[in-house]
Design an enzyme around this catalytic site. Structure first.
Site, short mmCIF file in Angstrom:
data_model
loop_
_atom_site.label_atom_id
_atom_site.label_comp_id
_atom_site.label_asym_id
_atom_site.label_seq_id
_atom_site.Cartn_x
_atom_site.Cartn_y
_atom_site.Cartn_z
N HIS A 233 7.00 0.38 67.39
CA HIS A 233 8.10 -0.28 67.10
C HIS A 233 9.05 0.28 65.88
O HIS A 233 8.63 1.50 65.45
CB HIS A 233 7.36 -1.56 66.39
CG HIS A 233 6.74 -1.04 65.15
ND1 HIS A 233 5.51 -0.77 64.88
CD2 HIS A 233 7.24 -1.27 63.75
CE1 HIS A 233 5.07 -0.22 63.54
NE2 HIS A 233 6.14 -0.77 62.76
N HIS B 169 13.74 4.27 63.12
CA HIS B 169 12.90 5.31 63.58
C HIS B 169 11.56 4.62 64.05
O HIS B 169 11.17 3.33 63.67
CB HIS B 169 12.58 6.10 62.39
CG HIS B 169 11.74 5.79 61.38
ND1 HIS B 169 12.09 5.17 60.39
CD2 HIS B 169 10.40 5.63 61.06
CE1 HIS B 169 11.19 4.46 59.57
NE2 HIS B 169 9.87 4.75 60.16
O1 3AM Z 1 7.29 1.78 61.32
P1 3AM Z 1 6.82 2.52 60.09
O2 3AM Z 1 5.88 3.34 60.21
O3 3AM Z 1 8.19 3.07 59.46
O4 3AM Z 1 4.76 2.70 57.41
C1 3AM Z 1 4.61 1.42 57.59
C2 3AM Z 1 5.15 0.86 58.86
O5 3AM Z 1 6.67 1.72 59.10
C3 3AM Z 1 5.40 0.55 56.61
O6 3AM Z 1 5.43 -0.83 57.16
C4 3AM Z 1 5.39 -0.75 58.75
C5 3AM Z 1 4.49 -1.22 59.29
O7 3AM Z 1 3.11 -1.22 58.73
N1 3AM Z 1 4.48 0.42 55.53
C6 3AM Z 1 3.34 0.24 55.30
N2 3AM Z 1 2.82 0.01 54.04
C7 3AM Z 1 4.07 0.03 53.38
C8 3AM Z 1 4.32 0.46 51.95
N3 3AM Z 1 3.65 -0.04 51.07
C9 3AM Z 1 5.10 0.46 54.28
N4 3AM Z 1 6.35 0.57 53.87
C10 3AM Z 1 6.77 0.31 52.52
N5 3AM Z 1 5.68 0.21 51.49
#
Ligand code: 3AM
Length: 204
Positions: A57, A144
């Site tokens: 996603h 991304h």
């Molecule tokens: O789709 P991506 O991988 O960019 O990395 C996690 C994921 O992003 C991000 O939220 C999305 C769904 O889980 N994520 C998880 N913990 C996080 C945090 N503490 C976070 N982004 C910012 N701060």
């Protein structure tokens, strides 16, 4: 003996928290093509945790643990933002790595050029969640699709720069408030609500 407040009453009310984020879900055929496209990388990169095909996603805004009493406001926010942005296409032809390919912790697929509609969408959500009292997100929301995470950073510059992804174009026609439950074998994502993008013209 435990001191007891004579006014205190057990009501049974529990405000449960949910781990939430706004995202763009990807059509099944885009996820399948991405999953096929990264197979050569899965053979060559050691020590990475690959995102399950179903979970691929584009994150718009991670919210973290949010009390369920906040859901109505987050639902209104999703509807309001989606109502003002028109559907758009997002090419996903580029392989990249955060913080950079020479020290990769996250491997991703994304567009080669900036996407103005995606930036505006993320910006509107950011402004509105801040208005609800959430602290500002320090990281810029770059479009991304996270493909893999590495606990120990690796130099993947040659691989990332030398691997071509299949040319992909994702139609972004709705946004989703997603609930993420952390499980031992990876997160379980459940959509809370989806909103079609209903703006009339391009969001630029
Ligand atoms: O789709 P991506 O991988 O960019 O990395 C996690 C994921 O992003 C991000 O939220 C999305 C769904 O889980 N994520 C998880 N913990 C996080 C945090 N503490 C976070 N982004 C910012 N701060």
């Amino acid at each position: 003996m435990v001191a007891r407040d004579p006014e205190a009453r057990y009501t049974g009310a529990i405000i449960a928290a949910m781990r939430l984020f706004y995202c763009v879900e990807l059509p099944a055929e885009v996820r399948a093509t991405l999953a096929r496209g990264i197979r050569p990388l899965q053979i060559r990169i050691r020590g990475a945790t690959w995102v399950a095909e179903d979970n691929l996603h584009l994150t718009l805004r991670f919210l973290g643990d949010v009390g369920e009493d906040f859901l109505p406001a987050l639902r209104d926010l999703g509807a309001a933002v989606a109502g003002g942005i028109a559907p758009f296409d997002l090419p996903l032809e580029r392989l990249g790595a955060f913080p950079h390919p020479g020290r990769a912790r996250v491997v991703w697929a994304g567009p080669t050029a900036d996407s103005a509609p995606f930036a505006i969408l993320a910006q509107r959500i950011e402004e509105d969640v801040q208005a609800l009292g959430f602290p500002p997100e320090r990281k810029l929301a770059l479009p991304h699709v996270t493909l893999a995470r590495l606990r120990i950073p690796q130099d993947l510059a040659a691989l990332v720069e030398g691997t071509a992804l299949p040319a992909l174009r994702a139609r972004v026609s709705r946004i989703t408030l997603m609930c993420s439950e952390l499980r031992p074998h990876g997160p379980l994502y459940t959509p809370v609500e989806r909103w079609p993008l209903r703006g009339r013209s391009r969001a630029v």
